[in-house]
Motif scaffolding. Structure first.
Motif, short mmCIF file in Angstrom:
data_model
loop_
_atom_site.label_atom_id
_atom_site.label_comp_id
_atom_site.label_asym_id
_atom_site.label_seq_id
_atom_site.Cartn_x
_atom_site.Cartn_y
_atom_site.Cartn_z
N SER A 159 0.83 -1.19 0.00
CA SER A 159 0.00 0.00 0.00
C SER A 159 0.88 1.25 0.00
CB SER A 159 -0.91 0.00 1.23
OG SER A 159 -1.45 1.28 1.46
N ILE A 160 0.60 2.15 -0.92
CA ILE A 160 1.38 3.39 -1.01
C ILE A 160 1.13 4.26 0.22
CG2 ILE A 160 1.58 5.55 -2.31
CD1 ILE A 160 1.14 3.84 -4.84
N LEU A 161 -0.12 4.34 0.68
CA LEU A 161 -0.43 5.16 1.85
C LEU A 161 0.24 4.62 3.10
CD1 LEU A 161 -2.02 7.69 2.59
CD2 LEU A 161 -3.97 6.25 3.17
N MET A 162 0.38 3.29 3.19
CA MET A 162 1.08 2.70 4.33
C MET A 162 2.55 3.12 4.35
SD MET A 162 -0.30 -1.19 4.82
CE MET A 162 -1.88 -1.53 5.64
N ILE A 163 3.17 3.22 3.18
CA ILE A 163 4.58 3.63 3.12
C ILE A 163 4.72 5.06 3.63
CG2 ILE A 163 6.50 4.10 1.55
CD1 ILE A 163 5.48 1.83 -0.19
N ILE A 164 3.80 5.93 3.23
CA ILE A 164 3.84 7.32 3.69
C ILE A 164 3.62 7.38 5.20
CG2 ILE A 164 2.78 9.60 3.48
CD1 ILE A 164 2.02 8.87 0.62
N TYR A 165 2.67 6.60 5.71
CA TYR A 165 2.45 6.58 7.16
C TYR A 165 3.68 6.08 7.89
CZ TYR A 165 0.77 5.35 11.77
OH TYR A 165 0.65 5.26 13.14
N ALA A 166 4.30 5.00 7.38
CA ALA A 166 5.49 4.45 8.02
C ALA A 166 6.59 5.49 8.10
CB ALA A 166 5.96 3.21 7.26
N MET A 167 6.72 6.29 7.06
CA MET A 167 7.72 7.35 7.07
C MET A 167 7.39 8.41 8.12
SD MET A 167 8.58 10.07 4.05
CE MET A 167 6.98 10.87 4.35
N GLU A 168 6.13 8.82 8.18
CA GLU A 168 5.73 9.87 9.12
C GLU A 168 5.81 9.40 10.57
OE1 GLU A 168 4.72 13.14 8.61
OE2 GLU A 168 5.52 12.79 6.61
N ALA A 169 5.48 8.13 10.81
CA ALA A 169 5.44 7.60 12.18
C ALA A 169 6.74 6.92 12.59
CB ALA A 169 4.28 6.61 12.32
N SER A 170 7.69 6.84 11.66
CA SER A 170 8.98 6.18 11.94
C SER A 170 8.79 4.74 12.42
CB SER A 170 9.79 6.99 12.96
OG SER A 170 10.07 8.28 12.47
N VAL A 171 7.94 4.00 11.69
CA VAL A 171 7.72 2.59 12.01
C VAL A 171 8.09 1.74 10.80
CG1 VAL A 171 5.88 3.08 13.66
CG2 VAL A 171 5.30 2.67 11.26
N SER A 172 8.16 0.44 10.99
CA SER A 172 8.53 -0.48 9.93
C SER A 172 7.39 -0.62 8.91
CB SER A 172 8.87 -1.86 10.51
OG SER A 172 8.90 -2.84 9.50
N ALA A 173 7.69 -0.32 7.65
CA ALA A 173 6.68 -0.49 6.61
C ALA A 173 6.32 -1.97 6.45
CB ALA A 173 7.19 0.07 5.29
N GLY A 174 7.31 -2.87 6.64
CA GLY A 174 7.03 -4.30 6.53
C GLY A 174 6.04 -4.77 7.57
N ARG A 175 6.22 -4.35 8.82
CA ARG A 175 5.28 -4.72 9.88
C ARG A 175 3.89 -4.17 9.59
NH1 ARG A 175 7.24 -7.11 14.37
NH2 ARG A 175 5.31 -6.65 15.47
N LEU A 176 3.85 -2.95 9.08
CA LEU A 176 2.56 -2.32 8.78
C LEU A 176 1.87 -3.07 7.65
CD1 LEU A 176 0.81 0.03 9.71
CD2 LEU A 176 1.92 1.46 7.99
N PHE A 177 2.64 -3.51 6.64
CA PHE A 177 2.06 -4.30 5.55
C PHE A 177 1.33 -5.52 6.10
CE2 PHE A 177 4.87 -3.07 1.65
CZ PHE A 177 4.30 -1.81 1.68
#
Length: 437
Positions: A159-177
């Motif tokens: 998800s593109i929006l998840m990548i942006i959120y991961a950047m803003e929240a400084s969390v792992s994009a993989g975990r969020l996926f």
């Protein structure tokens, strides 16, 4: 100037510019430059904003964005949705509401491939809608399942929006996926269940195919060939992350390669299609990165002036349960979602809400899934849900009043999914904990 007045100036001017129709990116960036010049450090603030935005868009994590957008463009013009719909038509056509339920499943699968809600909505509007209407399905049910299923594209990874959120929240994009996978499947199952139940209650809304028009088991299994390529793309992306062969950022390149392979197999790599793929990718990239540039400046002015801290302290100091504050955030997301693009909502609220989430002791990954669910709902919430206008664009015969009415049940169902995820956070944590530790 007092923090309260400065907060009113920053947030009030942004709201005013948005009501005047100024693009979100330029509204955030322009306000930041003006307020920074007069209330922070003059010309030095402008230099700081420019350098900060330049540094942010060069971050390695954001390399995934143009890759996933290119992947969406390739898949959009590879006609994979046609094959998916044929398989769903053969397997589910004999069930009342089966085609509507199947369309939700296609939306989830196609959304998982492209990561953009509007692409899935447009594709289903062209492929699935005429077929269902031809077979006597209720127009509002058809529009509702297309809009709700297409919106799942930003919840089911990648998800593109998840990548942006991961950047803003400084969390792992993989975990969020992986965190979004179970809630996404849960939402899809609930939508499918609704379509079938309402069609059994009111058979005229989703009639089953007559027995003489149904397909044999051999024909059903033959149609599964059309599902192989879409699943291949999804498995390539997620497996590369799961096995450690690629980071979520690098997995975007894996997805592009898989998409090219699919397009080649489908013989869709013509010059005309390649041009469409590139044009779509460039346009979406330009929109996303202008949003990021404006958001970086906006976040910087909110942080540098102390407004973000002031608002966060003001709210967290209230003598109320932290869950009341969290529910209040969901209400704010819902209201903003009626008027503003979900990406812009994320970038506007992150400077204020993220510190509050941490201070209140909530997990940012779990909170991120809640936000993405709200974003799914925002895509179809009247009066300005983006997906409403996308579907209207590919199916101009639909009246906007009918579109507004068609999404009401699915907005309610999305709200139910949000409540379930809030009550049972393990739905978010279980899969990433098992896969990534």
């Amino acid at each position: 100037m007092a923090s309260g007045l400065l907060a009113l100036l920053i947030f009030g001017s942004l709201l005013l510019f948005l009501l005047l129709g100024v693009p979100v990116a330029f509204a955030m960036g322009g306000i930041s430059l003006i307020i920074g010049f007069f209330f922070w450090s003059g010309e030095a603030s402008i230099v700081g904003f420019v350098l900060g935005s330049y540094g942010r868009v060069l971050e390695f994590t954001l390399t995934a964005l143009p890759m996933y957008i290119l992947m969406a463009g390739i898949l959009r013009y590879s006609d994979l949705a046609d094959d998916l719909y044929e398989a769903i038509y053969r397997w589910f056509g004999g069930i009342k509401g089966g085609l509507a339920a199947g369309t939700t499943l296609i939306g989830a699968l196609f959304g998982a491939m492209v990561g953009i809600a509007t692409v899935a909505t447009a594709t289903l509007g062209v492929t699935a809608r005429p077929s269902m209407l031809k077979r006597g399905y209720d127009s509002r049910l058809v529009s509702g399942v297309i809009l709700a299923g297409g919106a799942l594209g930003i919840l089911i990874p990648p998800s593109i929006l998840m990548i942006i959120y991961a950047m803003e929240a400084s969390v792992s994009a993989g975990r969020l996926f992986f965190a979004g996978l179970i809630p996404g499947l849960l939402a899809a199952i609930i939508f499918m269940g609704y379509a079938i139940i309402i069609s059994y209650i009111k058979p005229e809304m989703g009639p089953a195919l007559p027995k003489e028009s149904r397909f044999s088991w051999k024909e059903k299994f033959q149609s599964l060939k059309g599902v192989i390529l879409p699943l291949l793309v999804i498995i390539m992306v997620l497996a590369s992350i799961f096995t450690g062969l690629a980071t979520p950022t690098e997995a975007a390149a894996v997805g592009v390669i898989g998409s090219f392979i699919c397009a080649g197999i489908k013989r869709k790599l013509t010059w005309s299609n390649i041009k469409k793929m590139v044009v779509m990718s460039v346009k979406l990239n330009g929109m996303v990165f202008w949003l990021l540039i404006g958001a970086v400046a906006y976040a910087r002015i909110v942080s540098a002036t102390g407004v973000g801290t002031w608002v966060a302290n003001l709210i967290t100091d209230f003598d109320v349960n932290r869950w009341v504050i969290l529910i209040g955030m969901q209400v704010i997301f819902f209201i903003l979602g009626m008027f503003i693009d979900p990406g812009a909502i994320l970038l506007m609220t992150a400077p204020v809400f993220m510190p509050m989430v941490i201070d209140l002791g909530f997990d940012p990954i779990w909170y991120g899934v809640l936000f993405i669910l709200n974003a799914c709902m925002a895509y179809l919430t009247p009066p300005f849900g983006i997906s409403l206008f996308v579907l209207k664009g590919v199916a101009p015969d639909i009246k906007m009043q009918e579109l507004y009415r068609s999404v009401i049940p699915f907005v309610i169902l999305y709200a139910i999914v949000i409540i379930i995820v809030m009550i049972f956070p393990q739905l978010v944590h279980w899969l990433p904990d098992r896969i990534m530790g």
